[in-house]
Scaffold this active site. Structure first.
Site, mmCIF file in Angstrom:
data_model
loop_
_atom_site.group_PDB
_atom_site.id
_atom_site.type_symbol
_atom_site.label_atom_id
_atom_site.label_comp_id
_atom_site.label_asym_id
_atom_site.label_seq_id
_atom_site.Cartn_x
_atom_site.Cartn_y
_atom_site.Cartn_z
ATOM 1 N N PHE A 139 64.687 13.552 -26.604
ATOM 2 C CA PHE A 139 63.960 12.293 -26.412
ATOM 3 C C PHE A 139 64.766 11.293 -25.590
ATOM 4 C CE2 PHE A 139 61.330 14.367 -29.288
ATOM 5 C CZ PHE A 139 60.084 13.792 -29.211
ATOM 6 N N CYS A 171 49.830 10.231 -30.948
ATOM 7 C CA CYS A 171 50.576 9.734 -32.121
ATOM 8 C C CYS A 171 51.394 8.467 -31.863
ATOM 9 C CB CYS A 171 51.480 10.834 -32.656
ATOM 10 S SG CYS A 171 50.553 12.208 -33.365
ATOM 11 N N GLY A 225 53.111 8.388 -24.441
ATOM 12 C CA GLY A 225 51.661 8.304 -24.652
ATOM 13 C C GLY A 225 51.304 9.302 -25.728
ATOM 14 N N GLU A 280 52.273 18.868 -30.465
ATOM 15 C CA GLU A 280 51.328 19.646 -29.676
ATOM 16 C C GLU A 280 52.105 20.396 -28.600
ATOM 17 O OE1 GLU A 280 48.200 17.081 -28.217
ATOM 18 O OE2 GLU A 280 47.809 16.358 -30.240
HETATM 19 P P1 NAD Z 1 41.698 15.434 -34.228
HETATM 20 O O1 NAD Z 1 40.851 14.312 -33.771
HETATM 21 O O2 NAD Z 1 42.090 16.518 -33.273
HETATM 22 O O3 NAD Z 1 41.018 16.166 -35.480
HETATM 23 C C1 NAD Z 1 40.374 15.499 -36.520
HETATM 24 C C2 NAD Z 1 39.172 16.344 -36.939
HETATM 25 O O4 NAD Z 1 38.622 15.828 -38.152
HETATM 26 C C3 NAD Z 1 38.016 16.323 -35.933
HETATM 27 O O5 NAD Z 1 37.697 17.662 -35.562
HETATM 28 C C4 NAD Z 1 36.855 15.661 -36.690
HETATM 29 O O6 NAD Z 1 35.591 16.186 -36.332
HETATM 30 C C5 NAD Z 1 37.222 15.999 -38.118
HETATM 31 N N1 NAD Z 1 36.627 15.150 -39.156
HETATM 32 C C6 NAD Z 1 36.569 13.788 -39.207
HETATM 33 N N2 NAD Z 1 35.981 13.389 -40.361
HETATM 34 C C7 NAD Z 1 35.662 14.509 -41.054
HETATM 35 C C8 NAD Z 1 35.041 14.758 -42.302
HETATM 36 N N3 NAD Z 1 34.647 13.757 -43.098
HETATM 37 N N4 NAD Z 1 34.863 16.027 -42.695
HETATM 38 C C9 NAD Z 1 35.266 17.058 -41.903
HETATM 39 N N5 NAD Z 1 35.872 16.886 -40.715
HETATM 40 C C10 NAD Z 1 36.076 15.632 -40.287
HETATM 41 O O7 NAD Z 1 43.013 14.750 -34.853
HETATM 42 P P2 NAD Z 1 44.489 15.378 -34.967
HETATM 43 O O8 NAD Z 1 45.219 15.204 -33.684
HETATM 44 O O9 NAD Z 1 44.403 16.709 -35.584
HETATM 45 O O10 NAD Z 1 45.140 14.345 -35.992
HETATM 46 C C11 NAD Z 1 44.796 14.327 -37.353
HETATM 47 C C12 NAD Z 1 45.816 13.482 -38.104
HETATM 48 O O11 NAD Z 1 47.110 14.105 -38.017
HETATM 49 C C13 NAD Z 1 45.989 12.068 -37.540
HETATM 50 O O12 NAD Z 1 46.248 11.177 -38.594
HETATM 51 C C14 NAD Z 1 47.224 12.195 -36.668
HETATM 52 O O13 NAD Z 1 47.917 10.984 -36.535
HETATM 53 C C15 NAD Z 1 48.056 13.185 -37.465
HETATM 54 N N6 NAD Z 1 49.011 13.955 -36.654
HETATM 55 C C16 NAD Z 1 48.646 14.425 -35.434
HETATM 56 C C17 NAD Z 1 49.556 15.172 -34.692
HETATM 57 C C18 NAD Z 1 49.188 15.697 -33.323
HETATM 58 O O14 NAD Z 1 50.090 16.138 -32.603
HETATM 59 N N7 NAD Z 1 47.923 15.696 -32.927
HETATM 60 C C19 NAD Z 1 50.833 15.451 -35.205
HETATM 61 C C20 NAD Z 1 51.164 14.966 -36.472
HETATM 62 C C21 NAD Z 1 50.234 14.220 -37.190
#
Ligand code: NAD
Length: 448
Positions: free
Chosen positions: A252, A263, A260, A155
């Site tokens: 890092f 992830c 925090g 992010e």
């Molecule tokens: P997030 O909470 O921002 O987004 C998830 C979205 O999925 C939400 O908008 C939610 O409404 C939607 N959702 C849930 N169930 C659904 C369904 N059945 N149909 C349609 N939409 C649905 O989460 P995120 O930060 O984007 O993380 C998503 C995944 O990616 C996690 O497993 C996380 O560990 C991984 N990830 C995140 C990051 C990061 O920096 N945020 C980086 C790498 C990997």
């Protein structure tokens, strides 16, 4: 390629937009209608630098659309990415896979023709097998390949990371699935981004191993910082001294208030649980988790010590709430433990963050929010830099000192040099610097 992202959060929205920018036809789906309405109105549900313009451009070219209608989008797709949340499950810390499984069930019913279903969410080893089982049970007739393609974007730098990744990991147990993935990532292959093809389970574990390693690196330098404080050394110079070694690398290695974010905390916990269940505990990562938890609480004690041993009835100005700069993400941010610790010690909290205040209102109570750093510091007995936003990197110290009740600064990100602040009349405490002793666990005056 016709691509569907199921889940339009930090990962789904950024990945979907970048795929559209590569020239694919992308539909970002979410079951949060409010989020889809915002996106269709040209507004962003998250703060990510550069995202709004990239979304607008791809929508204008007709390559990117947003919808709550998963079924129609999936029916027309070559590949469907699952990018829903996998938070920590209450109780045992394992990844809560209920959103992934629900998405798999919905996708199964809508499949038409050969489709690749890709888990982009961070999921424990074996989740791809379960996703495949769910789909085959619901639709024995479906022509499907289930692939793992973990996401490594950060992010705050998400677009750059997605477009110029260090590597792409694709875990596919079928050639047909791997071939579609190769086509999807062809624009990056042309940019010479390394693509690692492997089996599904290896891909799933690679993501956890990467995050656990990075969390370990941060925790290592944080412990060295504590040692520096006790023995009269400087952690920034130690970090530089070791980071210039190519085998170690300089990233890092910034000592701070503990990791925090959305992830590392949940992924380290999930890896610990996976390893325990497999009968091969990862004791190093278990220790990292517990050291990091203790560290976040210790940071509140550090502030209390800097304030002379008590913060009762004192006003503490918190600069930065998000877990890092350039995001509005407050999930597991160190600021939450620090603020709660200070409130437990009787402090009144004022806070300012360029993007995180809206999300923080739902997570914290009794906090007064300010419009900028100086308003936040007005009447404060100490300023604490928790997140190193650019807005806090060149503060006007004369102005800051003039509005504060006492000139105390606790700099948990080592943004400033101690000598500079002391010359300007501040009592300065950094992290891992000889003069900035952290409290020991039995420092009774500073216990919160
Ligand atoms: P997030 O909470 O921002 O987004 C998830 C979205 O999925 C939400 O908008 C939610 O409404 C939607 N959702 C849930 N169930 C659904 C369904 N059945 N149909 C349609 N939409 C649905 O989460 P995120 O930060 O984007 O993380 C998503 C995944 O990616 C996690 O497993 C996380 O560990 C991984 N990830 C995140 C990051 C990061 O920096 N945020 C980086 C790498 C990997």
């Amino acid at each position: 390629m016709h691509i569907v992202m199921v889940g339009s959060g930090y990962v789904g929205l950024v990945s979907g937009t970048c795929f559209a920018d590569f020239g694919h036809q992308v539909t970002c789906v979410d079951n949060d209608a409010g989020k889809i309405d915002l996106l269709n109105a040209g507004r962003m549900p998250i703060y990510e630098p550069g995202l709004e313009a990239l979304v607008a451009e791809n929508v204008r070219h007709g390559r990117l659309r947003f919808s709550t209608d998963l079924a129609s989008a999936v029916a027309a797709a070559d590949a469907v990415f699952i990018a829903v949340g996998t938070p920590s499950r209450r109780g045992d810390g394992f990844a809560d896979l209920s959103y992934v499984h629900a998405a798999a069930r919905e996708i199964a019913h809508a499949l038409k023709g050969f489709t690749v279903v890709v888990t982009k969410s961070t999921v424990p080893v074996g989740t791809g097998d379960e996703v495949e089982r769910i789909i085959r049970n619901a639709r024995p007739d479906a022509e499907v390949a289930v692939v793992s393609n973990p996401e490594f974007l950060r992010e705050g730098a998400a677009i750059e990371d997605f477009k110029r990744p260090d590597r792409i990991v694709i875990g596919a147990d079928s050639e047909r699935g791997a071939a579609i993935m190769a086509e999807i990532y062809r624009p990056l292959y042309l940019n010479q981004a390394p693509i690692l093809y492997t089996d599904r389970r290896t891909a799933e574990l690679t993501k956890y191993a990467a995050n656990a390693f990075l969390a370990t690196k941060i925790t290592f330098i944080n412990e060295i910082a504590d040692l520096c404080e006790q023995v009269g050394a400087n952690v920034q110079q130690v970090a530089r001294g070791i980071g210039l070694d190519n085998r170690i690398g300089s990233k890092f290695l910034h000592a701070g208030p503990g990791y925090g974010g959305s992830c590392f905390p949940k992924d380290t916990l999930a890896l610990v649980k996976t390893a325990q269940d497999a009968g091969t505990p990862v004791r190093l990562v278990e220790t990292v988790v517990s050291v990091n938890d203790q560290r976040k609480r210790a940071m509140a004690r550090k502030v209390i010590v800097a304030c002379g041993g008590s913060v009762r009835e004192k006003t503490i100005a918190i600069l930065g709430l998000t877990f890092k700069p350039n995001t509005d993400d407050m999930r597991d941010a160190p600021s939450l433990s620090i603020i709660t610790g200070l409130q437990d010690g009787g402090a009144k909290i004022r806070a300012y963050d360029p993007e995180g205040m809206e999300a923080s209102r739902a997570l914290l109570s009794n906090v007064t929010y300010a419009g900028d750093a100086y308003e936040c510091a007005t009447g404060a007995d100490a300023v604490v830099i928790v997140t190193e936003w650019n807005a806090f990197r060149a503060l006007d110290f004369i102005r800051l000192r003039a509005v504060m009740t006492a000139p105390v600064m606790v700099d948990l990100r080592n943004v400033y040099k101690a000598e500079d602040l002391k010359r300007r009349g501040f009592r300065y405490t950094g992290v891992g610097q000889a003069h900035s002793l952290s409290p020991t666990p039995d420092d009774e005056h500073a216990t919160v």
